[in-house]
Design an enzyme around this catalytic site. Sequence first.
Site, mmCIF file in Angstrom:
data_model
loop_
_atom_site.group_PDB
_atom_site.id
_atom_site.type_symbol
_atom_site.label_atom_id
_atom_site.label_comp_id
_atom_site.label_asym_id
_atom_site.label_seq_id
_atom_site.Cartn_x
_atom_site.Cartn_y
_atom_site.Cartn_z
ATOM 1 N N HIS A 1 -6.790 -9.801 -3.650
ATOM 2 C CA HIS A 1 -5.760 -8.758 -3.464
ATOM 3 C C HIS A 1 -4.664 -8.862 -4.534
ATOM 4 C CE1 HIS A 1 -7.069 -7.051 0.411
ATOM 5 N NE2 HIS A 1 -7.580 -8.240 0.603
ATOM 6 N N TYR B 1 -3.788 -4.821 15.288
ATOM 7 C CA TYR B 1 -3.718 -4.038 14.062
ATOM 8 C C TYR B 1 -3.166 -2.654 14.393
ATOM 9 C CZ TYR B 1 -5.561 -7.274 10.647
ATOM 10 O OH TYR B 1 -5.691 -8.326 9.777
ATOM 11 N N ASP C 1 -0.088 -6.729 -3.246
ATOM 12 C CA ASP C 1 -1.506 -6.431 -3.008
ATOM 13 C C ASP C 1 -2.014 -5.656 -4.210
ATOM 14 O OD1 ASP C 1 -4.052 -5.815 -1.695
ATOM 15 O OD2 ASP C 1 -3.024 -6.416 0.127
ATOM 16 N N ARG D 1 0.846 -1.202 0.000
ATOM 17 C CA ARG D 1 0.000 0.000 0.000
ATOM 18 C C ARG D 1 0.878 1.247 0.000
ATOM 19 N NH1 ARG D 1 -3.314 -3.714 2.450
ATOM 20 N NH2 ARG D 1 -5.143 -4.043 1.123
ATOM 21 N N TRP E 1 -7.308 -13.117 12.393
ATOM 22 C CA TRP E 1 -7.406 -11.653 12.430
ATOM 23 C C TRP E 1 -8.826 -11.148 12.617
ATOM 24 C CZ3 TRP E 1 -9.544 -8.254 8.586
ATOM 25 C CH2 TRP E 1 -10.042 -8.888 7.439
ATOM 26 N N ASP F 1 -2.308 -0.374 12.498
ATOM 27 C CA ASP F 1 -2.743 0.725 11.645
ATOM 28 C C ASP F 1 -3.954 1.420 12.268
ATOM 29 O OD1 ASP F 1 -3.583 -1.970 10.964
ATOM 30 O OD2 ASP F 1 -5.020 -1.013 9.624
ATOM 31 N N TRP G 1 -0.820 -2.466 8.436
ATOM 32 C CA TRP G 1 -1.343 -2.215 7.090
ATOM 33 C C TRP G 1 -1.132 -0.745 6.788
ATOM 34 C CZ3 TRP G 1 -2.301 -6.567 4.663
ATOM 35 C CH2 TRP G 1 -2.614 -7.698 5.418
ATOM 36 N N THR G 2 -0.669 -0.450 5.587
ATOM 37 C CA THR G 2 -0.128 0.900 5.395
ATOM 38 C C THR G 2 -0.939 1.789 4.441
ATOM 39 O OG1 THR G 2 1.335 0.031 3.682
ATOM 40 C CG2 THR G 2 2.235 0.167 5.910
ATOM 41 N N GLU G 3 -2.214 1.517 4.264
ATOM 42 C CA GLU G 3 -2.997 2.372 3.356
ATOM 43 C C GLU G 3 -2.807 3.851 3.684
ATOM 44 O OE1 GLU G 3 -4.119 -0.415 4.713
ATOM 45 O OE2 GLU G 3 -5.652 -1.382 3.461
ATOM 46 N N ASP H 1 -7.053 -13.942 2.056
ATOM 47 C CA ASP H 1 -8.065 -13.141 2.763
ATOM 48 C C ASP H 1 -8.909 -12.355 1.760
ATOM 49 O OD1 ASP H 1 -5.726 -11.694 2.094
ATOM 50 O OD2 ASP H 1 -6.351 -10.048 3.375
ATOM 51 N N GLU H 2 -10.096 -11.981 2.211
ATOM 52 C CA GLU H 2 -10.954 -11.030 1.508
ATOM 53 C C GLU H 2 -11.021 -11.295 -0.003
ATOM 54 O OE1 GLU H 2 -10.693 -7.224 4.411
ATOM 55 O OE2 GLU H 2 -9.092 -7.355 2.941
HETATM 56 C C1 ACM Z 1 -6.476 -8.676 6.540
HETATM 57 O O1 ACM Z 1 -6.486 -7.766 7.387
HETATM 58 N N1 ACM Z 1 -7.117 -8.513 5.395
HETATM 59 C C2 ACM Z 1 -5.786 -9.926 6.779
#
Ligand code: ACM
Length: 767
Positions: free
Chosen positions: A291, A444, A203, A174, A417, A446, A483-485, A350-351
């Site tokens: 992703h 998390y 990602d 990110r 998570w 972030d 997570w670095t968004e 994930d997702e």
């Molecule tokens: C995640 O936070 N999507 C693993």
Amino acid sequence: MNNFITLKLKITLVLVICVLSTFAQQKDVAYAIIPQPVKLVPVAGSFKWTTATKLVLAANSESLSPAFKELKATFTGLKEGKAEVNTVTLILDPSIANEGYQLSVEKKAVVIKAASVQGAFWAITSLKQLAGTKIFRRKVVLRKSALDAITIPCVKIEDAPRFSWRGIHLDVSRHFFDLAYLRTMIDRMSYYKFNKFHLHLTDDQGWRIEIKKYPELTSKGAWREMNGQDSSCIALAKTNPDYAIPEKHFKMIDGKRMYGGFYTQDEMRGLIAYADSKGIEIIPEIDMPGHMMAATNLMPWLTSHGKGGQAKDFSEPLCPCKETTFEFAENVFTEIAELFPSKYIHLGADEVEKSSWKNVPECDALMKKEGLKSVDELQSYFVRRMERFFNSKGKKLIGWDEILDGGVSPTATMMYWRTWIPTAPKHAAEKGNDLIMTPGEFCYFDAQQDGGTLKKVYSFDPYKFNLNESEKKFVIGVQANIWTEYIPSERRLEYMVFPRMLAMSEVAWYKGGVDWGNFEQRVQKHFSLLDAMNINYRLPDLEGFTTQSVFVNKGVLHINKPLAGLTIRYTTDGTLPTIQSKIFQSDLTVTKPVQFKVAAFRPNGNRGDVYIINYEQQSYMKPAQLSSPKKGLKFSYYPHFYKTVNAIDEKDLASESISKAIEIPVEKTAGSFATRHKGYFYAEETGIYSFALRSDDGSVLKLGDKVFIDSDGMHTSIEKSAQIALEKGYHPFELMFLEGGGGYMLKLQYKTPSGKLKDVDASVFFH
Ligand code: ACM
């Protein structure tokens, strides 16, 4: 018999006294080691480390030589030797637990014993922390004179970790972080005894690792024009320069200014070797099948619909029903397996937008052929097939907890998570899967921070997810995820990570239980170490005031005395406070509306959060006239998902009742729901009232007809406060709240004009 009992009693008493005194000693914050060693016994005196000190690698201890090298590198100027006094000796002792160590500091000698290089590393880490800030002043570290030596307090330590997996995850997709910074991060992880560095290398927003078979993944996939998250960071940078995207990561490509970067395989090999020299293993994650936009934009044939880009909730995933997908994935992971020596590879998983696999002829055919009943089982088919491929390369698969959906093989390791699926760890452990606990609520980094965040991380109990004794043994460790968004720069990253990484290190390492008070004191001692390492850590919160303050005739701005080593400075002209701004010495009187900007500063100029304190002039709000008020608030319950409380829809109303205070009187709440508490707040005297509202997720509080605390939207547990001038009597009150999923928190406290802060209770609510 009696004698036996007396003897037993005596022995027991002696033992109790020993245990108690050890306990008391090991809690001595003069030895501010983080994470806390299992056993630490202070000894009087200190060892003076000078240029005359000799470094000795004992006979038959050659396997510890990487640690010996680290010791020499840390305490520059050391000579090797054989002298018997003024020595630091490393001894191999196979009787010590893996990663464990013994450290003895006496006036004349330091002795480190360990069974492995890693154990010796962690001993050196403890020694570094005992040595204080001087070791960070490279080259001038050691002097001849004992007066100017590095002084290490004498001590005996026996230590070993609680978990074998003590991880930090970093999303370099990110936003990109260069190799130099990753080395710095490794140094810091090592200083706090973390041993696993999980790199989220790909990602939607960028592919960061060279794959020789597919050079475009990095020549194109590592670079982007500004996306929505970048634009948000650029907007935030106007008031906080730490959000600026570093110029060093921009480059002109085909006449366009592109942002990004990647690591070549050679560079990554160098980083892996560096991490290894600090006791840390790097675990690569190539996130599949979701992703994957950085790849699918370049190779759209890898998806089910032959297009990259965004799908419904997440991006278009790889298609698990085409052999070309497996060819691509196996080619990528062949290079990854060769490059990274770790026995683990993280597949992500994930997702995933699995709806993209519905009504796809190839998928229908595969499901029929394999007897798969759902798209969840298709995902599971992909994961299991990739796991077999990893195994063929001698590697173990890790995946996020979505790997459970549709069934998972018991040999995969699950990274937990999704706090809103509290049963996932138990289900995985029942099947025999190893678990790495990274629940979002605690892990998390972030997530935004407030005054309660450090304590929250420290309170993280990785076993507290309905695991019984036999299931607990599947928990191999814990990890903080970054997570670095919205973390574009190194300074912002450090602000998000420190000091909560210290709390995570203690959760990961120390098996002796929690002691928040003691930990908090050790953290305060570590601030000067963090300063010496030039870390932009988040300073402790300033307290004692309300950011939305009011006055009728005159107000007083009071700020509690901050920790030693912090100075409070402020402005009233709208500018951000700097190290040159006026010092807040004592209470300030306010007679007209004003905005203060206040921040704490460390002596090195490191600034804490800037607090904007508004003083508004109000007259006392008139109370409502109620003829026969009844106790309690009208409570409404909406078992529905909303993103904001304004979206609450009356047609979703499921139940109404009377609640005594701010409670949620529902037998079983839905995973996502909203509530409304409505009635009157009774002001027992005329004056200024302060309210503090803590919620996870959103909440909005109205008094009279105005919104006066707005904490709406999805967020972790945060507190917001405001003041209001009330005349004695009943005032219309309405509190709306929503929970998006994953466990909720709703707490309202208030302070009367003459009282202390207290929780609201049944005495103040009416309808
Ligand atoms: C995640 O936070 N999507 C693993």
